[in-house]
Structure formats: C-alpha cells, structure tokens
Design a protein around this motif. Sequence first.
Motif, short mmCIF file in Angstrom:
data_model
loop_
_atom_site.label_atom_id
_atom_site.label_comp_id
_atom_site.label_asym_id
_atom_site.label_seq_id
_atom_site.Cartn_x
_atom_site.Cartn_y
_atom_site.Cartn_z
N ARG A 1 86.78 -15.43 69.41
CA ARG A 1 87.06 -15.59 70.90
C ARG A 1 88.65 -15.71 71.33
NH1 ARG A 1 82.62 -15.86 74.47
NH2 ARG A 1 83.86 -16.86 75.83
N SER A 2 89.08 -16.62 70.53
CA SER A 2 90.59 -16.82 70.78
C SER A 2 91.11 -17.41 69.42
CB SER A 2 90.84 -17.73 71.84
OG SER A 2 90.28 -18.99 71.26
N THR B 1 88.20 -24.64 72.05
CA THR B 1 88.29 -24.32 73.19
C THR B 1 87.39 -23.06 73.76
OG1 THR B 1 90.48 -23.26 73.36
CG2 THR B 1 90.49 -25.60 73.50
N ASN B 2 88.20 -22.12 73.77
CA ASN B 2 87.43 -20.67 74.05
C ASN B 2 86.79 -20.39 72.75
OD1 ASN B 2 86.57 -18.27 74.49
ND2 ASN B 2 88.69 -17.39 75.08
#
Length: 522
Positions: A41-42, A47-48
């Motif tokens: 996702r990142s 976090t993300n």
Amino acid sequence: MMRSVRRFPLLLTGALIALLAGSPGAGAETLLRTRLNADIRSTDPGTNRDANTDGVMAHVVEGLVAFRDDTSVGPMLAESWTISDDGKSYTFKLRPGVKFHNGATMSADDVVWSLKRWLDPATQWRCLSEFGPNGIARIEKIDAIDAQTVTVTLDQPTALFLPTLARPDCGQTAILHRDSVGADGKWIAPIGTGPFKLGEWKRGQYVDVIKFDGYAARNEPRTGLTGAKAAAVDRVRFNVIPDSAAAKAGLLSGDLDVIMSLSIPDMGDLKTRPEVQLSITPSLSMTGILFQTRDPLLKDVRIRRALALALDMPQIVDVVMEGTARANNSALPIGSPFHGGVQAQGYKQDLAEAKKLLAAAGYRGQPIKLITNKRYSFVFDAAVLAQEMARAVGVNIELEVLDWAAQLDRYNRGDYQAMAFIYSARLDPSLSFEMVMGPKASQPRKVWDNAEAQEMLRQSMLTSDPAKRQALFDEMHRRFIADVPMIVLFNGSELTALRKSVKGYAGWLYPQARFWGVSLQP
C-alpha cells in the motif's frame, strides 16, 4: 549463477515483465525472487499498510525491540532496558554503531524524534490509539538521557508496552532517520536501519530491497524479527502476482524462488516435484465458527454447546488441513507460551449429549444460516464438514457463501447467525483474547461479550507477572469454553514452497517471510 528464462502463458502481463526483468545472467548480482499476492500500500510502515506492506518493510526498518520466534519480546536496536519499580518508566540503552541507510549513526535524538513522530496524530500511526486516552497506557514523556539512552514514561504500568512497540502491524515502531520525511513532515521514503534498504518500487509489478553493506547485525542467532539479520543475497524482488496458478507456474519454471501462503491443493501437487522443497510451520492464525449470541435462536447456550459437541474436531482438521495443523478449541493458539494443560481442555464429540441439549432447548429443526467463503478453501471445507456433522444430531445448517469483502462487512456489523471465519495472528496472549471479546453495543464485530471476562482481560494487560497472567488466561479459557460464543477449530500453518537452490529459509509462528540469512546456491 545462471538461470534460463522461460515464458509461461499463465502470468499476467505486468508480473511477466517483472519476472523477466529480474532474471539475472552470468556474473550478475544474487537475486532472490518471491511473490506478493497484491501490491504493497505504501512504503510508510505502520500507517498506510497491510500484511504485504508489513512483510516488505520488515526487511528495511527496525524498532527498539522485536518479537522472537517464541513470541517473547527481545532487544533489537536497544541493547537492553530497565523498568522502574512502579512499572511506568522504561530506560533503553541503545546499541552503539548502528547506521541508517544514508550512513548516519543512530543516536538517542533519532529515537526521540521517531517516537514523537509516531505519536503525532498527523502521522496516522496504526497503534496511536493504544497510547491514547482509551488505550493500554498513555506515553507522558520521551527523554534522551544521553547520546545512547532514552527513557519513556507511561501514565500507568502495562504488560503490553513492549509487545505493542514490537508489533509488525505497528511498523515495529521503527526508528527512522528524519530525512525519511520532508521539511513539511510529509513522507518521502524509509531511511531505516534494516539489513536491506528500499530499492525500486514499480507499482503493480514489483518491489526491490537491496543489501545494506553498512548493516550492524546483532550477535544472537536469528529469531523472529530480531537476532542476526545479515543479508545473504544482494537483492530480494517481491513480484506482484495475484494469480496463484501463475505463481505456481513461475516457481516450477524457475522464474520464482519462493512462494508463501500456499493453498492446501497446491501443496499436495508440489510435494511430488523434485525441484521444490516445502516449509510447513505452525502459525498463530485461528479458524473457527462464530455465533451471534444475540440471535433469537443462538442466544441459548445449550444450542451453541450442542453444535460444539456435534463436531469431530480432529477429523475436521485432518481433512481440511491434510496433516499440517492440530485441533485447538482455545482462543490462545497452540504456539503461545501460555497455551498449557488448561487450554488443551475443550470440546469432545458427544452426539448423545448434543441431542439432549437440543431437546432441552426446544430446538425443532429451525434453519441456522452459516456464512462462509471460498477465498480460504479450508474455511469453506470446514463449514461443509460442520454442516454434515450437525445434521447427525438434527441441526439444520444452511450455508451462505459470500465473497471475502462481503463477509468482512457482515462480520464487522455483527450481521449473521453463524459464520466460519479466520483471524490473523496475534503475538501477545492478551491480544488473542481481545480480538474476539468486547462489548457488542459499541463493537458489534466482537463475539464474546462477558463483562467479568473483560475485566480479567484488562488485568492481563496491566500485570507483567507471567504467573498472574497465566492464571487469568486459564480462567478466561474456562469461561470461554462454558459460554461457547464461538467454536475455535484449529490454528493454521504457513505453507511455503521454495526452489531447492534456496538455503537458510525458516518459517515462524507469525506468517511473514524473513529473507535475511537466506542464500541461493547451485
């Protein structure tokens, strides 16, 4: 090391390009090629994120502490730590000579900056709530005592402080160089301390991590996400290949070296392939049948218990997992150090007693809708077997097959009678219980709503005394079995297939690949 490149029609175009781009010739760097079933996702850990993001970033970043193979917490970037007499202050001594990927030496100032960044709501850290007003404890102060010493002060003692710092889904509360973000505080890329540094991320195709020559390895043997973590290959390429048949074809053709999370049918076929080796490791995931205890029918514990007694648990596990797992009725997984003789006590098939309970409850064959899915074949197969076994005592179970996203939505809303479901691994025993218990009024996804047990859970999160925690977990297990809010069937296994050229790979209780210490040999 030379490999021939073969084309195979099953691969999707992007994945095929990635595999061909990563096939080395003579004299090239050593390249280990593995598979992701979906893109990350990142690159911002904690976090993300999702499980794939966690797995890739675990090669790049590290925290003060990390989980060992046995789920205990060990030192990572911290050399050691002490806890104050009141249990509120943790003083970490940092390992000297640790380098960031940009060559800078890690100091206490970097630790303070990283921890404060995690606690900034703008970072949107997954585990911020754990240290907020309703969390396990609030972090009141973070102080650099000297260049190699950091003290963190909490508002109350808790057994979950170190395990939360270590959680993979929290990004291991990674210590990062401040150049990982721009002057505006926005994320750029991870400058971590791990054995690999981030290479190219070609979205939808692959993510590369590259050996960090300046890595300062620990001296202990590799264990969990700590210990010796030196890279033994120059680069690892995580190829994004959503289709499992394409991944299997890539492994058999030699265009992939490793594929994780095999399905049971694929494992059976790959067992016969001389060029392939299998790694089968018990995991902490949990498969079971959930009951909506507010349902007009299933609110009667006698009907829930009758269903538990109708099932032959060992037979279900043997059939759906083909010898790779064992039956377990406890919310504490078999691999947990807190899983003992009490947790081994569960349900034993007793058809006569099940029929008595159903008669006493006035059950007259009303249908019970059991939701399941085909994304996880073992979950669907377990539901089918449960349906057949329940029929033997007169229970009418109707299966409702949903796609995984729809099932998750129904689970989160508590909108079901019964549901065959899988929970991902939790590395702390308190969290194993926490994922299934809580007040349904505010958390409808929770299965077990028992106020006394919730207080025991809270106490287990506060005390660090292993004996006191064990006593609490034992009593929670007894009440869990008595209340029958769900039937835990078994804990899963991580099934990984590797080319015979891959050496040094080891699975562990948490289903996440670790490619440090893994080499390629002819």
